[in-house]
Write a protein that holds these residues in place. Sequence first.
Motif, short mmCIF file in Angstrom:
data_model
loop_
_atom_site.label_atom_id
_atom_site.label_comp_id
_atom_site.label_asym_id
_atom_site.label_seq_id
_atom_site.Cartn_x
_atom_site.Cartn_y
_atom_site.Cartn_z
N GLY A 154 -3.37 -7.89 -11.32
CA GLY A 154 -2.96 -8.00 -9.94
C GLY A 154 -3.98 -8.61 -9.15
O GLY A 154 -5.23 -8.93 -9.70
N THR A 155 -3.52 -9.20 -8.25
CA THR A 155 -4.26 -10.08 -7.22
C THR A 155 -3.73 -9.51 -5.81
O THR A 155 -2.57 -9.75 -5.41
N GLN A 156 -4.93 -9.26 -4.76
CA GLN A 156 -4.45 -8.78 -3.82
C GLN A 156 -4.14 -9.98 -2.62
O GLN A 156 -5.03 -10.97 -2.51
N VAL A 157 -3.25 -9.97 -1.87
CA VAL A 157 -3.03 -10.89 -0.80
C VAL A 157 -2.72 -10.02 0.46
O VAL A 157 -1.89 -8.94 0.42
N ALA A 199 0.34 -7.19 0.00
CA ALA A 199 0.62 -6.60 -1.26
C ALA A 199 -0.36 -6.91 -2.53
O ALA A 199 -0.94 -7.95 -2.36
N MET A 200 -0.15 -5.98 -3.58
CA MET A 200 -0.83 -6.47 -4.59
C MET A 200 0.19 -7.31 -5.50
O MET A 200 1.03 -6.66 -5.79
N TYR A 201 -0.17 -8.23 -6.03
CA TYR A 201 0.89 -9.34 -6.79
C TYR A 201 0.53 -9.18 -8.35
O TYR A 201 -0.52 -9.20 -8.55
N ALA A 237 0.81 -1.19 0.04
CA ALA A 237 -0.13 -0.01 0.20
C ALA A 237 0.81 1.18 0.06
O ALA A 237 0.55 2.21 -0.46
N THR A 238 1.87 1.12 0.62
CA THR A 238 2.73 2.63 0.85
C THR A 238 3.99 2.28 0.30
O THR A 238 5.17 3.13 0.65
#
Length: 119
Positions: free
Chosen positions: A113-116, A92-94, A41-42
């Motif tokens: 992307g896929t969110q983890v 993270a987004m992968y 995110a950051t």
Amino acid sequence: DVQLVESGGGSVQAGGSLRLSCQASGPIYSTYCMDWFRQGATKEREWVARISGDGSDTAIAGPLTGRFTISKDNAKNTLYLQMNNLKVEDSAMYYCAARRGHCSENINWWGQGTQVTVS
């Protein structure tokens, strides 16, 4: 052209495992070098893993070695990222990415992307 669609993300507790998949709309030829990246995110997008076209050569980012494994199945047009012993900082987004040729060439395609999320 090739379109990449990631899946397999989700929420998991620390210490758990996930396997991400990246399905290509077109054929992933044995010459296609592919990568996984992630972006927290950051944080800036960071490289996670790479695999050569024929799958014989792989590389994992240093801190992730021993926990993450990259593989690909050219017959199924699919790239994988096995993630074990997940940590909160792995959230993270992968993204998967593909190059038309050798790993030294520029990336030609990116997935969405896929969110983890690890808690």
